[in-house]
Motif scaffolding. Structure first.
Motif, PDB file in Angstrom:
ATOM      1  N   UNK A 226       0.848  -1.190   0.000  1.00  0.00           N
ATOM      2  CA  UNK A 226       0.000   0.000   0.000  1.00  0.00           C
ATOM      3  C   UNK A 226       0.881   1.236   0.000  1.00  0.00           C
ATOM      4  N   UNK A 227       0.366   2.285  -0.585  1.00  0.00           N
ATOM      5  CA  UNK A 227       1.144   3.518  -0.697  1.00  0.00           C
ATOM      6  C   UNK A 227       1.521   4.105   0.658  1.00  0.00           C
ATOM      7  N   UNK A 228       0.656   3.937   1.645  1.00  0.00           N
ATOM      8  CA  UNK A 228       0.910   4.553   2.938  1.00  0.00           C
ATOM      9  C   UNK A 228       1.951   3.790   3.747  1.00  0.00           C
ATOM     10  N   UNK A 229       2.326   2.625   3.237  1.00  0.00           N
ATOM     11  CA  UNK A 229       3.310   1.816   3.958  1.00  0.00           C
ATOM     12  C   UNK A 229       4.629   1.844   3.201  1.00  0.00           C
ATOM     13  N   UNK A 231       6.948  -0.346   3.387  1.00  0.00           N
ATOM     14  CA  UNK A 231       7.419  -1.677   3.014  1.00  0.00           C
ATOM     15  C   UNK A 231       6.223  -2.614   2.865  1.00  0.00           C
ATOM     16  N   UNK A 232       6.431  -3.706   2.142  1.00  0.00           N
ATOM     17  CA  UNK A 232       5.353  -4.684   2.013  1.00  0.00           C
ATOM     18  C   UNK A 232       5.165  -5.417   3.332  1.00  0.00           C
ATOM     19  N   UNK A 233       3.906  -5.703   3.624  1.00  0.00           N
ATOM     20  CA  UNK A 233       3.599  -6.407   4.867  1.00  0.00           C
ATOM     21  C   UNK A 233       3.249  -7.839   4.511  1.00  0.00           C
ATOM     22  N   UNK A 234       3.923  -8.817   5.134  1.00  0.00           N
ATOM     23  CA  UNK A 234       3.527 -10.209   4.894  1.00  0.00           C
ATOM     24  C   UNK A 234       2.047 -10.381   5.220  1.00  0.00           C
ATOM     25  N   UNK A 235       1.394 -11.193   4.424  1.00  0.00           N
ATOM     26  CA  UNK A 235      -0.063 -11.231   4.503  1.00  0.00           C
ATOM     27  C   UNK A 235      -0.538 -11.734   5.855  1.00  0.00           C
TER      28      UNK A 235
END
Lengths: 1133, 331
Positions: A226-229, A231-235
């Protein structure tokens, strides 16, 4: 594919069933449809929805304004209204207006936006009704427009054409259209392949936010992006942050198939590796990945990353899935479905969505675009009120602070006006910046204006070389015209609506969700993952949001369709299953394309001949067909779930669910003009769609009252001999753009190569192709701040003879050209003078001599014009506005462009005397000769049929029809010809006009509808020997309008170099352009000035060198940049 | 086949017009006046004041074509050339109005007038006809109640050519009769008007030729066709005969008592060649046209009767030949 209804009562074989009779005059449903949902109805509907419903919602959503300095102060909006169109005449006096007045006077056709407010003045609560907060540009023929529900006579009183479609705005006298914008649908999961990785993307859009959430595959694991994050978050962490903490629950939500479990295992592992087990741990993990906000409001209280992360999950990520009391369960299910989709797509490519599929597209219309703009402006308006209140309330004042006095309607009015007139849609809230949203309504011909109203603009970049979005998608069938698209860079990106397309406006979700629940949809909140993912269970989505699950999806769909046919829910609600995803989608959102179909039940269309007869008698309207459940609207998605027969004979009792109303409605307005388009090579129809917009003719019944900058009219326009149903439906036969020319297909004189046409002199003498060209000149008499203003003087007289000077000959005594006068090049139309710009305010009492400067409005053009009319009025700034309409009557000449309705354009190659033209047995001379070489490669068989049908029509005294997929049959048409003693094939014996002997070949001849296109030699002819030069480079100016030179370009230069014509090159590139004699100092090699070298302080070595002025300029510019170009001079001979 | 008796023919084949194989073209023939005057005939078939059908038999196409061309483009007639617009408040544009007026056929014998010299600014009574058109549309004061028909509501809402009034100049009034001058048709619609619209025009008609502008052409059309000839090569009977009959214009093919087809009168066949569509009877006919038999059709516009127009065309050709001969002789 839809449900296959097996009817046990039909034991007989399919072929034995009695054939279904074709419904006579079924096409009459089309005009009936167009009556209620006209071609521009979508624009008007959407705008009506905005000014009557949505504007109130927007005001309600932003109803309260508070201020920081006084906690008691507030403004509350109670209601909002858009009034009827009027003009402000100063001092709060308004006067009702008409669109035509706005056009003529360069005004904006707009209505006041008023609100009822409740606010605090001093210590009192005050209610004020009808407070003006801005002005709304009005769409013509919208609910608040003066033109709606007027009879033709009343419209003529308002100077308006009854056939004008409306649907556009008039901003500062200019007609502007907000084009239909095509977008990917929002709040829907789209699975696509991006750089080899599969991702599931959701663009959520709510009133407050617009965000994009992705679930992607990264190193074999699923992550949330997501743009607001940062880094990628593991699902798995995302699930845990949403309160689904146990791994089992996560797996149950996503699915417990072995394949899914295998794919998910590494993701679950991640959590363990990162030691994240609880919701708080997960939230703090996400909190650490938040993007740092740059602007922290000072008085916002400090919040922990965990809180921030929780808020982000609740409001920003998948924003359209609402979260109440931080109960993320529904959102977790939604996320689980996204993951599932990705997994399915990994397993089979078929599960990847086609981004070009039209069911995934939504069309944005004027109403929703204006709503966005208005909401933005309204928020700004409120913010401004708040900051004014913040500033002023603390100050102690005699009168209590009255916020009403600070409400400036200009902000909203000008914001909307400039947005529409510039076409730049900038909405900061959504970081939206779009250009070219609006266009000036092209009034070249009636069809070009109508065609513009049905145009669909795509958001794709035009420069990108992609074929996907440009190519014709099968799902566009019936919704978008397959022929009407421009050639070149915008090909396939700019589309046009088909004849029967309707674009939905939003309808309320609430009754639909209630109905769904009654029909057996269960709320997911009460169910666990195992139940949700049960193979017999279908998930139900409403506008992209999870509504619930059902075990009986067939029943659900059946109930919904039955309710819709009964008229108990909106006709535009669509419901369709997706068996691969085991989902049922219900849509009620705006911007979906849909079109009506006849419902077929048990193998028979519900519309019977008796219904059509009632329609013919006028006792049944299209609306009755809808409310009786005989016809229903299907949107693209539902259309793809139906089995639709094109004609009655194709109905298969076992599968067919619907019947097409009329096949010709798959074409749009422009393609509908083409007779027999189904016989033409398809690009020819596309070419005609582009050319029909350039054809001259009639633009409206009010054309003589208009003062447009450019208007082309035909003197004797004709209705085509071969009509189509679309021509009648669009009223093209009442506002035609072309003439029926008798064409002989033969070769003549050699001046007909490359599609050139030969015209008959006598036909031209008798008025064929004669056109009127109107141009307008305009000036405004400005008033300046220093009490001076522009003025107009009468004609000047020669001092010696006392006669009016040549330049002022056409002027009346008031200094404005008189109607009926002939103006030549450089003659003055308005003898205007302007005071000098810098002048002190004139002190009162003593008149001061002002040196006025002449700023006349002059006529330019090689051919003289006549003054049609003069208008003196005032514009919105109360300044004098003078408009002069100039007229030219033009007769076809060599080089003028003509085209038939089959994409066959050509210029006039030769104009031949009548006696030289070939003639036939009956003494008929063709108006036009066309070379037969135009046919074999173009394959425009439709044109040859048009000729036949036209010729037969002349004999019979009737119009033949060339409607697409129908129309008069060639066999019948030829039979008619034969009946009247003509050759069956349409070929006649012709005699040469020159020798008088019969021609050896039989000549194919007859009437063909020809359009005169706006490209005429008179507007293009240009030559120059000497003329103006550009100031900087001293080279000849560029372009016809500046009397420019004809460029000898690089390629031409290369030819001359190759040929070795050095002296010619020298002459063309220097002597005939910018030859300059520069003084060069031989000693230092630099430029000298006036034979004196400043560097060497001598003139001894200075010599004059011929060079292009541009070369000298380059040396000087280089010198200015600290580069010294030096020339070495040598004796030449 | 004796060649002398044979008329020169062109064959109408299925896909092309072909000269007869034994025809060497008339251009090759040595032209002798004696032979020509022996063979040449004019037969007037039909004539009234506006239309004439006549046959030129035994003449070269070059001649008949020359007459056709001359009638179209060089026989003079009178037409409105200049329109002085004093007032035009109708919706029709000045130029368009002038163009429409120019196309109105005038009944004035052009032979009684001269061409206006090119440098002349003023017309004289010998080369100019002047007309005026002054009309104003008003509300009909005596209109019946509740009527919405334009005829009832307004007066002069349609301007017809009958509104054009001749204004004799000089001695014209005594030379010409009032009935001889003016528009040929009184019901040509010039313009439609509404109350407040007004036309006040001064029209100047001069003599001119069709080459200059189609409005000066004295004929609506003048053209010819070749005499059709139909020969049956075999006996056609029964159904085939009726089929054959239907392939030609009515009256062309007759059926005798045996049901056998015969060519009754080929003259008025439209030459549609539809026989070739039927393979059964395709071979039974030879369609051809006589190359030196021209059926002229002259439709006058109204100023002169068609026979005069033709004679005028002949005179022009004669004058042209004369001037050519003069040029040659003076060489």
């Amino acid at each position: 594919m839809g449900e296959i209804n097996k009817h046990p009562e039909w034991d007989t074989a399919k072929g034995l069933r009695e054939p279904i009779k074709t419904l006579e005059d079924k096409w009459k449903l089309v005009p009936s449809f167009l009556q209620i949902k006209g071609l521009v109805k979508q624009h008007i509907d959407s705008f009506n929805y905005f000014i009557n419903v949505e504007i109130k919602k927007i005001v309600q959503a932003n109803e309260k304004v508070f201020c920081d300095s006084d906690p008691l102060f507030y403004i509350k909006y109670l209601n909002a209204y858009v009034g009827t169109p009027d003009l402000e005449e100063g001092f709060n006096v308004t006067k009702p207006t008409t669109p035509h007045e706005c056009r003529l006077r360069d005004m904006t056709y707009s209505a006041p936006i008023t609100v009822d407010i409740e606010y605090i003045r001093g210590n009192q609560r005050v209610i004020k009704n009808k407070q003006l907060i801005g002005r709304m540009p009005l769409m013509l023929r919208s609910s608040n427009c003066v033109l709606t529900n007027k009879s033709d006579f009343e419209l003529s009183q308002l100077n308006e054409c009854p056939h004008d479609p409306g649907g556009y705005f008039i901003i500062r006298g200019q007609e502007k259209v907000i084009l239909i914008q095509e977008q990917l649908s929002r709040n829907r999961m789209i699975v696509d392949e991006f750089k080899g990785a599969i991702q599931c993307q959701v663009t959520s859009s709510t009133h407050e936010k617009k965000t994009r959430t992705n679930v992607i595959v990264k190193n074999g694991k699923y992550v949330l992006r997501h743009n607001a994050l940062s880094d990628d978050i593991p699902i798995a962490i995302a699930f845990k942050a949403m309160g689904i903490c146990s791994d089992q629950e996560i797996m149950q939500l996503v699915g417990t198939d072995d394949a899914i479990v295998k794919k998910m295992a590494p993701c679950i592992m991640d959590c363990h590796n990162l030691k994240i087990f609880t919701q708080n741990q997960a939230l703090s993990h996400i909190g650490s990945k938040l993007k740092v906000k740059r602007f922290q409001t000072p008085n916002a209280k400090f919040r922990t990353p965990v809180d921030e992360a929780r808020d982000l999950l609740a409001t920003t990520i998948l924003a359209h899935v609402t979260v109440e009391n931080y109960n993320f369960y529904v959102k977790a299910i939604y996320l689980a479905i996204m993951v599932k989709r990705v997994i399915e797509a990994e397993n089979s490519k078929a599960a990847i969505d086609d981004p070009d599929y039209y069911g995934n597209k939504r069309l944005e219309l004027a109403g929703s675009l204006l709503a966005l703009m208005f909401e933005d402006l309204f928020k700004r308006f409120n913010w401004e009120l708040k900051s004014i209140a913040d500033k002023i309330i603390p100050k102690v004042k005699a009168a209590p602070f009255d916020v009403v006095k600070h409400m400036r309607p200009d902000l909203i009015a000008n914001g909307l006006f400039t947005a529409i007139s510039s076409g730049n849609w900038t909405i900061k809230r959504f970081k939206m910046e779009r250009h070219g949203v609006t266009q000036v309504l092209s009034r070249l011909s009636y069809i070009s204006a109508l065609g513009m109203m049905t145009r669909v603009n795509s958001q794709f970049e035009k420069t990108r070389k992609v074929s996907g979005p440009r190519s014709l998608q099968p799902s566009q069938w019936g919704m978008l015209c397959p022929s009407d698209t421009p050639e070149g860079e915008a090909c396939g990106l700019v589309k046009n609506l088909a004849l029967m397309t309707h674009i939905t406006t939003e309808c309320s979700e609430e009754p639909i969700s209630r109905l769904a629940c009654n029909a057996g949809v269960e709320d997911v909140k009460l169910l666990g993952g195992e139940e949700i993912n049960h193979p017999a269970v279908y998930m139900v989505f409403l506008n992209g949001n999870i509504l619930g699950v059902t075990r009986q999806y067939k029943k659900l769909i059946k109930i919904f369709r039955m309710f819709r046919r009964r008229g108990l829910i909106s006709a535009f609600v669509s419901i369709y299953p997706n068996h691969n995803q085991r989902t049922v989608y219900i849509c009620s959102d705006g911007g979906r394309l849909c079109r009506p179909y006849i419902i077929v039940e048990k193998g028979y269309p519900l519309v019977q001949q008796s219904h059509i007869n009632e329609l013919n008698r006028g006792i049944r309207k299209f609306q009755d067909f809808l409310s009786d459940g005989l016809i229903e609207y299907l949107d693209v998605n539902e259309e793809n779930d139906s089995h639709i027969a094109t004609i009655e004979a194709e109905i298969d009792p076992y599968v067919t669910t619907h019947l097409e109303v009329e096949p010709f409605t798959i074409l749009g307005v422009c393609a509908g003009l083409v007779p027999y388009p189904h016989h033409n090579q398809s690009p020819r129809n596309t070419y005609q769609c582009a050319m029909g917009k350039q054809a001259m003719g009639t633009i409206g019944y009010n054309q003589k009252n208009r003062i447009d900058t450019l208007m082309y009219n035909l003197v004797y326009p004709q209705c085509p001999m071969v009509k189509t149903r679309t021509i009648e439906l669009t009223n093209f036969d009442k506002l035609p753009a072309g003439q029926n020319a008798t064409v002989a297909v033969m070769s003549y004189s050699g001046y007909d190569i490359e599609d050139a046409l030969i015209l008959n002199r006598a036909s031209i003498d008798r008025g064929y192709g004669r056109c009127l060209v109107y141009k307008s000149a305009k000036t405004i008499m400005k008033r300046y701040s220093n009490q001076t203003s522009d003025r107009i003087l009468g004609p000047s007289r020669d001092a010696n003879t006392g006669k009016v000077i040549k330049a002022h000959e056409v002027l009346d005594t008031d200094g404005i050209a008189a109607p009926g006068e002939m103006v030549e090049n450089r003659q003055v139309l308005i003898n205007k003078q302007m005071p000098p710009a810098t002048l002190n305010p004139i002190s009162q009492g003593q008149p001061q001599q002002i040196d006025y400067k002449d700023v006349p409005v002059t006529y330019k053009g090689p051919v003289e014009s006549y003054i049609e009319k003069v208008m003196v009025s005032s514009n919105s700034e109360d300044a004098f506005l003078i408009k002069i309409l100039l007229r030219q009557t033009r007769v076809p000449e060599i080089g003028d462009k003509f085209s038939s309705r089959h994409g066959q354009k050509g210029v006039t190659g030769l104009i031949v005397q009548q006696e030289d033209m070939p003639f036939n047995d009956r003494g008929i001379c063709p108006d036009m000769i066309m070379n037969p070489h135009g046919f074999p490669s173009r394959m425009t068989v439709g044109k040859t049929i048009e000729l036949l049908a036209g010729k037969a029509g002349l004999m019979e005294g009737k119009f033949h029809y060339g409607t697409a997929f129908g129309g008069s049959k060639v066999r019948d048409v030829c039979g008619e010809l034969e009946k009247h003693g003509y050759n069956y094939h349409g070929k006649d014996i012709f005699y040469s006009g020159l020798t008088g002997e019969p021609l050896e070949a039989y000549i194919y001849s007859g009437p063909v509808y020809y359009q005169k296109l706006k490209h005429m030699v008179q507007d293009k002819m240009h030559a120059r020997a000497r003329g103006p030069r550009a100031v900087l480079t001293r080279q000849p100016t560029e372009g016809r309008s500046r009397d420019g030179g004809l460029r000898l370009g690089e390629m031409e230069r290369d030819c001359l170099i190759g040929y070795g014509a050095s002296m010619l090159l020298m002459e063309r590139l220097m002597l005939a352009s910018d030859a300059f004699s520069a003084d060069i100092c031989g000693a230092c090699g630099r430029l000298a000035s006036r034979a004196w070298c400043h560097a060497c302080r001598s003139s001894a070595a200075v010599s004059a060198v011929e060079m292009p002025y541009a070369c000298k300029l380059l040396f000087q510019e280089l010198a200015a940049m600290n580069i010294v170009p030096k020339l070495t001079l040598k004796k030449y001979c | 086949m004796p060649k002398l008796e044979e008329k020169p023919k062109v064959l109408l084949e299925e896909f092309r017009v072909k000269n007869a194989p034994d025809d060497y073209g008339m251009a090759d023939e040595k032209w002798s006046f004696k032979k020509f005057s022996k063979n040449f005939r004019i037969v007037i078939v039909r004539m009234d004041s506006s239309e004439m059908e006549f046959d030129l038999i035994g003449i070269q196409p070059a001649f008949s074509n020359a007459f056709r061309r001359l009638m179209l483009s060089e026989v003079p007639s009178m037409a409105i050339e200049k329109v002085m617009i004093k007032n035009n408040t109708s919706i029709i544009q000045d130029e368009v109005l002038a163009h429409r007026l120019g196309l109105i056929p005038l009944k004035a014998d052009p032979r009684l007038f001269e061409y206006r010299p090119e440098d002349a600014t003023e017309g004289t009574e010998f080369d100019t006809l002047e007309f005026s058109l002054k009309i104003k549309c008003t509300m009909n004061k005596s209109q019946p109640k509740d009527s919405f028909r334009t005829e009832d509501l307004y007066e002069n809402h349609s301007v017809y050519s009958s509104a054009i009034k001749w204004q004799p100049i000089g001695n014209q009034a005594s030379v010409h009769k009032e009935a001889d001058i003016g528009p040929v048709h009184s019901d040509i619609l010039i313009s439609k008007m509404r109350p407040g619209h007004e036309l006040d025009l001064h029209l100047v008609a001069v003599k001119g030729i069709g080459k200059d502008h189609a409005k000066f052409s004295p004929v609506a059309t003048a053209s010819y066709r070749l005499l059709p000839e139909i020969t049956l090569t075999r006996e056609v009977k029964g159904n085939e005969a009726t089929l054959l009959q239907s392939c030609f214009s009515p009256g062309v093919i007759g059926l005798d008592t045996d049901g056998k087809a015969y060519v009754r009168n080929a003259r008025y066949d439209s030459c549609s060649r539809n026989v070739y569509r039927y393979d059964a009877i395709k071979d039974a006919v030879i369609l051809s046209r006589i190359r030196d038999h021209f059926i002229f059709n002259v439709e006058s516009v109204g100023a002169m009767t068609p026979n005069i127009i033709f004679v005028e065309a002949v005179k022009i050709l004669r004058d042209k030949c004369k001037s050519l001969l003069d040029e040659l002789n003076s060489f």
